[in-house]
Scaffold this motif. Structure first.
Motif, PDB file in Angstrom:
ATOM      1  N   VAL A 163       0.845  -1.192   0.000  1.00  0.00           N
ATOM      2  CA  VAL A 163       0.000   0.000   0.000  1.00  0.00           C
ATOM      3  C   VAL A 163       0.881   1.242   0.000  1.00  0.00           C
ATOM      4  N   ASP A 164       0.619   2.162  -0.903  1.00  0.00           N
ATOM      5  CA  ASP A 164       1.266   3.480  -0.839  1.00  0.00           C
ATOM      6  C   ASP A 164       0.317   4.527  -1.410  1.00  0.00           C
ATOM      7  N   GLN A 165       0.836   5.711  -1.667  1.00  0.00           N
ATOM      8  CA  GLN A 165      -0.027   6.797  -2.151  1.00  0.00           C
ATOM      9  C   GLN A 165      -0.865   6.379  -3.352  1.00  0.00           C
ATOM     10  N   ASP A 166      -0.230   5.661  -4.259  1.00  0.00           N
ATOM     11  CA  ASP A 166      -0.923   5.330  -5.519  1.00  0.00           C
ATOM     12  C   ASP A 166      -1.615   3.975  -5.486  1.00  0.00           C
ATOM     13  N   HIS A 167      -1.352   3.197  -4.475  1.00  0.00           N
ATOM     14  CA  HIS A 167      -1.959   1.867  -4.429  1.00  0.00           C
ATOM     15  C   HIS A 167      -2.735   1.714  -3.138  1.00  0.00           C
ATOM     16  N   LYS A 168      -4.036   1.840  -3.270  1.00  0.00           N
ATOM     17  CA  LYS A 168      -4.879   1.855  -2.081  1.00  0.00           C
ATOM     18  C   LYS A 168      -5.384   0.456  -1.730  1.00  0.00           C
ATOM     19  N   VAL A 169      -5.804   0.341  -0.478  1.00  0.00           N
ATOM     20  CA  VAL A 169      -6.271  -0.955   0.010  1.00  0.00           C
ATOM     21  C   VAL A 169      -7.400  -1.527  -0.866  1.00  0.00           C
ATOM     22  N   GLU A 170      -8.259  -0.631  -1.411  1.00  0.00           N
ATOM     23  CA  GLU A 170      -9.383  -1.106  -2.242  1.00  0.00           C
ATOM     24  C   GLU A 170      -8.911  -2.049  -3.337  1.00  0.00           C
ATOM     25  N   GLU A 171      -7.788  -1.709  -3.909  1.00  0.00           N
ATOM     26  CA  GLU A 171      -7.272  -2.509  -5.017  1.00  0.00           C
ATOM     27  C   GLU A 171      -6.999  -3.943  -4.568  1.00  0.00           C
ATOM     28  N   PHE A 172      -6.474  -4.047  -3.359  1.00  0.00           N
ATOM     29  CA  PHE A 172      -6.200  -5.380  -2.797  1.00  0.00           C
ATOM     30  C   PHE A 172      -7.501  -6.161  -2.645  1.00  0.00           C
ATOM     31  N   VAL A 173      -8.532  -5.449  -2.191  1.00  0.00           N
ATOM     32  CA  VAL A 173      -9.815  -6.117  -1.980  1.00  0.00           C
ATOM     33  C   VAL A 173     -10.390  -6.604  -3.303  1.00  0.00           C
ATOM     34  N   GLN A 174     -10.245  -5.771  -4.321  1.00  0.00           N
ATOM     35  CA  GLN A 174     -10.859  -6.109  -5.608  1.00  0.00           C
ATOM     36  C   GLN A 174     -10.156  -7.248  -6.341  1.00  0.00           C
ATOM     37  N   CYS A 175      -8.853  -7.286  -6.230  1.00  0.00           N
ATOM     38  CA  CYS A 175      -8.130  -8.324  -6.962  1.00  0.00           C
ATOM     39  C   CYS A 175      -7.940  -9.547  -6.095  1.00  0.00           C
ATOM     40  N   MET A 176      -8.600 -10.591  -6.486  1.00  0.00           N
ATOM     41  CA  MET A 176      -8.603 -11.795  -5.659  1.00  0.00           C
ATOM     42  C   MET A 176      -7.237 -12.456  -5.565  1.00  0.00           C
ATOM     43  N   PHE A 177      -6.371 -12.221  -6.563  1.00  0.00           N
ATOM     44  CA  PHE A 177      -5.156 -13.027  -6.558  1.00  0.00           C
ATOM     45  C   PHE A 177      -4.070 -12.540  -5.607  1.00  0.00           C
ATOM     46  N   TYR A 178      -4.264 -11.379  -5.015  1.00  0.00           N
ATOM     47  CA  TYR A 178      -3.284 -10.966  -3.998  1.00  0.00           C
ATOM     48  C   TYR A 178      -3.546 -11.713  -2.700  1.00  0.00           C
ATOM     49  N   SER A 179      -2.497 -12.255  -2.110  1.00  0.00           N
ATOM     50  CA  SER A 179      -2.719 -12.931  -0.837  1.00  0.00           C
ATOM     51  C   SER A 179      -2.013 -12.251   0.324  1.00  0.00           C
ATOM     52  N   VAL A 180      -1.059 -11.379   0.018  1.00  0.00           N
ATOM     53  CA  VAL A 180      -0.337 -10.715   1.104  1.00  0.00           C
ATOM     54  C   VAL A 180      -0.453  -9.210   0.951  1.00  0.00           C
ATOM     55  N   LEU A 181      -0.836  -8.556   2.045  1.00  0.00           N
ATOM     56  CA  LEU A 181      -0.931  -7.095   2.022  1.00  0.00           C
ATOM     57  C   LEU A 181       0.147  -6.529   2.939  1.00  0.00           C
ATOM     58  N   ILE A 182       0.993  -5.672   2.374  1.00  0.00           N
ATOM     59  CA  ILE A 182       2.035  -5.051   3.194  1.00  0.00           C
ATOM     60  C   ILE A 182       1.712  -3.574   3.355  1.00  0.00           C
ATOM     61  N   ILE A 183       1.688  -3.112   4.572  1.00  0.00           N
ATOM     62  CA  ILE A 183       1.240  -1.734   4.815  1.00  0.00           C
ATOM     63  C   ILE A 183       2.048  -1.129   5.960  1.00  0.00           C
ATOM     64  N   SER A 184       2.226   0.179   5.916  1.00  0.00           N
ATOM     65  CA  SER A 184       2.966   0.831   7.005  1.00  0.00           C
ATOM     66  C   SER A 184       2.013   1.080   8.176  1.00  0.00           C
ATOM     67  N   TYR A 185       2.596   1.278   9.368  1.00  0.00           N
ATOM     68  CA  TYR A 185       1.766   1.532  10.545  1.00  0.00           C
ATOM     69  C   TYR A 185       0.902   2.782  10.345  1.00  0.00           C
ATOM     70  N   GLU A 186       1.480   3.787   9.673  1.00  0.00           N
ATOM     71  CA  GLU A 186       0.731   5.030   9.478  1.00  0.00           C
ATOM     72  C   GLU A 186      -0.466   4.806   8.559  1.00  0.00           C
TER      73      GLU A 186
END
Ligand SMILES: Nc1ncnc2c1ncn2[C@@H]1O[C@H](COP(=O)(O)OP(=O)(O)OP(=O)(O)O)[C@@H](O)[C@H]1O
Ligand SMILES: [Mg+2]
Length: 807
Positions: free
Chosen positions: A284-307
């Motif tokens: 996840v960063d400025q240009d890649h939001k969590v929604e995208e992870f939700v929509q694309c089924m093939f992602y299995s790992v989400l990496i995100i900063s504490y902030e």
């Protein structure tokens, strides 16, 4: 009869000293026929007195002067009145169960845990086929065919996970799937170090709930650089494709939360070990939001900063994660902060904290971390305090009685035992044998003439005098310390501040003004800070020569140059420019999105960068800078952890060259004092190696301040003077072997946490074992030191892994 009286007295004395413990139920005394017990409690009887504690360890009754005979006779089933309460004795508690604290019911009865699940671990059992009746023979055959292990468990070097025991199968294999071996991908095993294999088994057992019934949390607290990332990646990849019951994957989605600067490092590590085909990860960063992870089924790992996690908490809460990994997770030690609360609110049960910092030094922080991964395991915070923290802390007071000491030790041991099942910490030594030699140098640089003059002036200022008389209420000593440290780095850093203060008229800055008063007169009349020279600072002069000799003798090797101050980095950068050294820089202002790119660029063998300018506080944690094999610490921090962090950026797995570390200190100044404080006080007291501690947390006595504010102009090395060493610095000195100096760390809980030494701050006695010599007597073959000796008064040197083969 006097004889009888003496005998009676003796008996009385004996029972006075021996406490007995009972489990009881209690209620307020009343005449009602049908009593309602109000709760369980522990009754402690000692001679004529008693204490009644509830199961959270709180005292709920106390009394003295009771009938000795009656107290002696207490037995199961008996009711009695004590302190206005009626109690019924349910059973006797052994003194061991009391002193370990096991008799207090914790988080729903964990007492059985400590011993039984350890044995359970080694007892592999067959699946219970008798219970399992698949509907038809065919079905069963199908099942078995589909249920082959993913990789061959019988291959040489295969890494097979332990099978769950009967109890586990009973709980988690209700559908009676056949048991299948879970085997780590041989592609990964090929790279794994032995300690990493063990670590993966540990993590597997923890998150599968095999170490502790129904508990799925773990803390992997391996020291820096042991490859916690790789161990986690192996675990994720395994659980995502395999499982012990019918081979069904244990997890689908994993959430990794990490400091912003490491998000991309995680992505890279995934790629490094698994390539980009096996597993789809989303950062996840400025240009890649969590929604995208939700929509694309093939992602299995989400990496995100504490902030980012805090900002996207609502979306994240809606996703079902099966595994949660918190990197640099010691930041969760404070349960009051938002991040911790946010993570607790996620429903995921399998939780792993990764941290390189020892977790057990502060008992309250320890509780928070434990309670995060295995909620409730230690009971409520209040009962934890009563049962563990208070007795342990009391036992460490110098005034503690024998009894208190014993109780504290026993409780500490029990706590270690209870938590040891899911906390794993290995120290750096384990990996040393894979690392190239490390040559550490402490270089004492003579201050320049201008520096000495300014130093004297500062020490004579009103502000410093006020500090020493303890006259000031605020903390001007921090100001004075700050100014002296700046001066050691370069006088031009003081010039600008002094100029500002001279013109400012605000009266709240009185103290600051008094510190800088008259300072400008010491500078040459036409002084221009932008045109600073190297000669004005002892350290800068040494640095400049050092860079030149490295550049000349090792043209393909690179340097990491560390300072804690942005302004100092500016000066160092200017020096790079003046000499035409290609360089790159990472500090607090570097956008997080660019950090990994900068690091990769530097590490790449195609990069032309010679120097990496690093602000250790801003971006040190977790970075890999193995492209550099020389590391220069330009200034010193109060907290040894900051420096140790920086040093382990280059001396870590993957480093191909011998590593040279140079710590520059200005002779006779505050820098030496800080260094001494690092090695003596902090090293010996085993103070917490914790990055969050800064100088604001340090209390100084007037005596200490006096010492800090003294300039030793006639010594080659005050630190050496303090060592009580009988040499005069005229030859290379080394003393007895280091092993003689066991360093004790009273803060740690149990003996098996005391192993580490290489990442711990040095102690004075250890330092004495380093080679040391004054620059005048350098009969040395080190070509680097040879070239800088002119501006140096003294050296300490230590070589680790001298004989290591360089890969
Ligand atoms: N088995 C291995 N073989 C070669 N390199 C390895 C191995 N394991 C880890 N490494 C490398 O070692 C470096 C350090 O690993 P990692 O960043 O995971 O350390 P860490 O334990 O997280 O340390 P820190 O506490 O500093 O974050 C990485 O560059 C990683 O790729
Ligand atoms: Mg890490």
């Amino acid at each position: 009869d006097p004889k009888e009286i003496t005998a009676f007295r003796r008996k009385e004395d004996e029972s006075e000293s021996q406490a007995k413990y009972f489990s009881v139920v209690w209620c307020k005394a009343s005449k009602k026929k049908h009593k309602k017990w109000e709760g369980d409690a522990v009754l402690i009887v000692k001679g004529r007195s008693f204490i009644l504690k509830d199961l959270e360890g709180k005292d709920i009754g106390k009394g003295i002067g009771y009938n000795l005979k009656e107290f002696e006779k207490i037995e199961e089933g008996q009711t009695l009145m004590v302190g206005g309460k009626e109690i019924e004795v349910m059973g006797v508690i052994s003194s061991d169960d009391f002193s370990s604290g096991r008799c207090f019911q914790l988080g729903g009865g964990s007492p059985a845990v400590s011993s039984s699940s350890l044995t359970a671990r080694s007892c592999f059992s067959k699946p219970f086929k008798s219970v399992c009746k698949p509907s038809s023979k065919e079905n069963r055959q199908n099942d078995f065919q589909n249920c082959k292990p993913r990789y061959d468990p019988y291959m040489p070097n295969s890494l097979v996970m332990p099978q769950p025991d009967k109890n586990h199968q009973w709980m988690f294999n209700k559908k009676c799937f056949p048991l299948v071996d879970v085997v780590i991908d041989p592609h990964l095993v090929y790279h794994l170090r032995p300690h990493q294999k063990e670590g993966i088994i540990f993590l597997y057992e923890c998150v599968m709930g095999m170490r502790m019934d129904g508990r799925c949390g773990a803390i992997l607290a391996d020291e820096m650089g042991l490859g916690k990332t790789l161990q986690c990646i192996s675990l994720i990849w395994t659980l995502q494709c395999q499982g012990p019951y019918g081979g069904k994957p244990v997890i689908k989605k994993t959430l990794i939360v990490t400091p912003g600067s490491l998000v991309n490092n995680w992505r890279k590590e995934f790629q490094k070990w698994l390539g980009s085909e096996r597993i789809k990860i989303f950062t996840v960063d400025q240009d890649h939001k969590v929604e995208e992870f939700v929509q694309c089924m093939f992602y299995s790992v989400l990496i995100i900063s504490y902030e980012m996690l805090l900002r996207s908490l609502d979306q994240i809460k809606n996703i079902k994660f099966d595994l949660l990994i918190c990197d640099e997770g010691h930041r969760l030690k404070n349960s009051a902060i938002k991040t911790t609360a946010a993570l607790i609110s996620l429903s995921c049960e399998k939780r792993i904290i990764l941290t390189g910092t020892p977790v057990q030094n502060d008992l309250q922080e320890f509780f928070a971390l434990i309670d995060f991964v295995n909620p409730g395991i230690l009971g409520s915070l209040s009962s934890y305090r009563k049962i563990y923290e208070e007795p342990i802390i009391v036992s460490r007071e110098p005034s503690a009685s024998e009894e208190e000491k014993k109780l504290g030790e026993r409780r500490a041991a029990e706590l270690t035992c209870l938590t040891g099942l899911f906390v794993l910490r290995r120290t750096q030594e384990i990996i040393n044998k894979y690392l190239p030699p490390k040559i550490e140098n402490v270089v004492f640089c003579r201050p320049g003439a201008l520096q000495i003059e300014l130093y004297r002036k500062l020490l004579n200022s009103q502000a410093v005098r006020f500090c020493l008389q303890g006259l000031s209420e605020s903390s001007p000593h921090l100001l004075c310390i700050g100014a002296l440290k700046k001066l050691c780095n370069h006088p031009c850093l003081l010039f600008s501040t002094a100029k500002e203060k001279e013109s400012s008229s605000s009266c709240n800055e009185d103290e600051e003004r008094s510190l800088y008063k008259g300072l400008l007169n010491v500078f040459p009349a036409d002084y221009n800070p932008l045109l600073f020279t190297e000669e004005e600072s002892g350290k800068l002069q040494v640095l400049s020569k050092l860079l030149a000799v490295i550049h000349e003798l090792r043209p393909t090797e690179k340097v990491v140059l560390v300072s804690n101050y942005t302004q100092t980095l500016n000066i160092l950068q200017e020096v790079c420019k003046r000499h035409g050294y290609a360089h790159t820089r990472l500090d607090g202002q570097t956008p997080i999105s660019q950090r990994q790119q900068i690091v990769d660029g530097f590490n790449s063998k195609y990069s032309s960068d010679f120097i990496f300018l690093l602000s250790s506080k801003a971006g040190g944690v977790g970075l890999n800078l193995i492209g550099g094999s020389h590391l220069i610490l330009y200034d010193i921090d109060w907290n040894p952890a900051t420096d140790i962090q920086a040093m382990s950026r280059v001396w870590r797995d993957g480093q191909k060259h011998p590593v040279h570390i140079y710590r520059l200190l200005t002779t006779g100044t505050i820098e030496e004092k800080i260094y001494q404080r690092q090695i003596s006080k902090q090293g010996l007291s085993g103070a917490v190696v914790d990055l969050s501690k800064t100088s604001e947390h340090i209390q100084f006595s007037v005596e200490e301040l006096k010492n800090l504010f003294t300039l030793h102009e006639n010594s080659d090395c005050v630190t050496h003077d303090l060592l009580d060493c009988d040499c005069t610095g005229e030859k290379d000195r080394t003393g007895d072997s280091l092993e003689n100096f066991a360093v004790c760390r009273p803060c740690q809980l149990g003996p098996h946490h005391q192993k580490s030494s290489s990442r711990k701050p040095l102690s004075m006695s250890q330092l004495k074992q380093w080679k040391h010599f004054s620059a005048g007597h350098l009969n040395h073959t080190d070509p680097f030191l040879e070239r800088i000796r002119e501006n140096v008064s003294f050296f300490f040197q230590n070589v680790t892994n001298q004989t290591a083969a360089i890969k």
